[in-house]
Design a protein around this motif. Structure first.
Motif, short mmCIF file in Angstrom:
data_model
loop_
_atom_site.label_atom_id
_atom_site.label_comp_id
_atom_site.label_asym_id
_atom_site.label_seq_id
_atom_site.Cartn_x
_atom_site.Cartn_y
_atom_site.Cartn_z
N VAL A 1 66.37 108.89 42.41
CA VAL A 1 65.25 108.65 43.32
C VAL A 1 64.72 107.23 43.14
O VAL A 1 64.52 106.51 44.12
N TYR A 2 64.53 106.79 41.90
CA TYR A 2 64.06 105.43 41.66
C TYR A 2 65.12 104.40 42.07
O TYR A 2 64.78 103.29 42.49
N ARG A 3 66.37 104.80 41.98
CA ARG A 3 67.45 103.90 42.37
C ARG A 3 67.35 103.55 43.86
O ARG A 3 67.79 102.47 44.29
N LEU A 4 66.79 104.44 44.66
CA LEU A 4 66.58 104.14 46.08
C LEU A 4 65.73 102.88 46.24
O LEU A 4 66.02 102.03 47.08
N ALA A 5 64.69 102.78 45.42
CA ALA A 5 63.81 101.60 45.50
C ALA A 5 64.52 100.35 45.02
O ALA A 5 64.34 99.27 45.60
N VAL A 6 65.32 100.48 43.99
CA VAL A 6 66.07 99.32 43.47
C VAL A 6 67.03 98.80 44.54
O VAL A 6 67.15 97.59 44.75
N GLU A 7 67.68 99.71 45.24
CA GLU A 7 68.63 99.32 46.28
C GLU A 7 67.94 98.65 47.46
O GLU A 7 68.43 97.66 48.01
N GLY B 1 59.94 107.82 34.29
CA GLY B 1 61.17 107.86 35.07
C GLY B 1 61.54 106.49 35.60
O GLY B 1 62.71 106.10 35.58
N ALA B 2 60.54 105.73 36.06
CA ALA B 2 60.80 104.37 36.56
C ALA B 2 61.26 103.46 35.43
O ALA B 2 62.15 102.62 35.61
N GLN B 3 60.68 103.63 34.25
CA GLN B 3 61.07 102.82 33.09
C GLN B 3 62.53 103.04 32.72
O GLN B 3 63.19 102.13 32.22
N SER B 4 63.04 104.24 32.98
CA SER B 4 64.42 104.54 32.60
C SER B 4 65.42 103.66 33.36
O SER B 4 66.55 103.48 32.92
N LEU B 5 65.00 103.10 34.51
CA LEU B 5 65.84 102.18 35.27
C LEU B 5 65.39 100.73 35.11
O LEU B 5 65.89 99.85 35.78
N GLY B 6 64.44 100.49 34.23
CA GLY B 6 64.02 99.13 33.95
C GLY B 6 62.93 98.58 34.83
O GLY B 6 62.64 97.38 34.78
N LEU B 7 62.30 99.40 35.66
CA LEU B 7 61.23 98.93 36.53
C LEU B 7 59.97 98.62 35.72
O LEU B 7 59.71 99.25 34.69
N GLY B 8 59.19 97.65 36.21
CA GLY B 8 57.87 97.44 35.66
C GLY B 8 56.99 98.62 36.02
O GLY B 8 57.24 99.33 37.00
N THR B 9 55.92 98.84 35.25
CA THR B 9 55.10 100.04 35.45
C THR B 9 53.62 99.72 35.43
O THR B 9 53.15 98.87 34.67
N ALA B 10 52.87 100.42 36.29
CA ALA B 10 51.42 100.27 36.34
C ALA B 10 50.80 101.65 36.48
O ALA B 10 51.04 102.35 37.48
N TYR B 11 50.01 102.03 35.50
CA TYR B 11 49.30 103.31 35.55
C TYR B 11 47.92 103.11 36.17
O TYR B 11 47.16 102.24 35.74
N VAL B 12 47.61 103.91 37.19
CA VAL B 12 46.30 103.88 37.83
C VAL B 12 45.61 105.22 37.58
O VAL B 12 46.16 106.27 37.91
#
Length: 231
Positions: free
Chosen positions: A161-167, A189-200
């Motif tokens: 699912v996160y890979r969709l955003a990467v693509e 889950g996003a971190q598992s693909l190396g994305l930066g993260t922001a908790y709100v």
């Protein structure tokens, strides 16, 4: 903490992060059964969300074939209606589409508009395409692109699912994509693909654990936007 120069694209979770999912479900359940007390309605919201979470886990574990969120929401609506003694198919059908009528948090629309002046904004949700189309219109959410987990035939936090955003981002370095969510499990889950993260932080969400390490931690979406743009 990442700054504006470190980010090429911002990806947002939607349910709970940008719109008040529990509050909207509560209102729709009270519409179905107006005599319910507040606590009773809250218990039925928990029943709904527990069913959805359980069924998504079953699909992720391979214990149930994939179905989109509209199917699972219909099941949840039927469970709630049964508890309320409601059998009217029209009323149950309206309840089943409750997530298409969720209201935004007070700072959501303005924050998205402000951020959209600087970055492409992408919504990434476990909700179906049909639900997202109507929800985005109802809540007035500003996007450049919207992705549903339905596109991956799966649910977050599955990597596909996160890979969709990467693509879609096509930025080369996943860390230049910032994932924003009010759910710590979503950010892991996003971190598992190396994305930066922001908790709100939101009134109802999955708070980070002491072991979590996210790039941003904000008390509101407005605070997060200011932190990114003012650095």
């Amino acid at each position: 903490m990442s700054s504006q120069a470190d980010i090429d694209l911002v990806v947002f979770d939607i349910l709970g992060t940008l719109v008040d999912e529990p509050g909207g479900l509560h209102n729709s359940i009270r519409e179905l059964a107006p005599t319910l007390g507040t606590d009773q309605a809250d218990d039925l919201v928990d029943l709904w969300q527990g069913h959805v979470a359980d069924q998504q886990r079953r699909m992720l574990d391979g214990r149930r074939p994939y179905v989109d969120s509209d199917v699972v929401d219909r099941e949840a609506a039927e469970l709630v209606a049964s508890k309320c003694g409601v059998t009217d198919p029209v009323a149950i059908g309206r309840l089943a589409t409750a997530e298409r009528r969720l209201d935004p948090w007070p700072d959501t629309v303005e924050s998205l508009e402000r951020l959209a002046q600087y970055f492409p904004l992408v919504g990434l949700s476990n909700a179906s395409r049909a639900t997202l189309t109507r929800l985005n219109a109802h809540a007035g959410l500003r996007w450049h692109y919207v992705l549903s987990a339905e596109d991956a035939q799966s649910y977050k936090p599955a990597p596909d699912v996160y890979r969709l955003a990467v693509e879609v981002a096509d930025v080369g370095a996943p860390e230049r994509i910032l994932m924003v969510a009010a759910h710590a499990w979503d950010l892991r889950g996003a971190q598992s693909l190396g994305l930066g993260t922001a908790y709100v932080q939101r009134p109802v969400a999955d708070a980070p654990l002491a072991t979590d390490s996210f790039d941003h931690h904000a008390a509101s979406l407005a605070e997060l936007v200011s932190a990114i743009l003012d650095r």
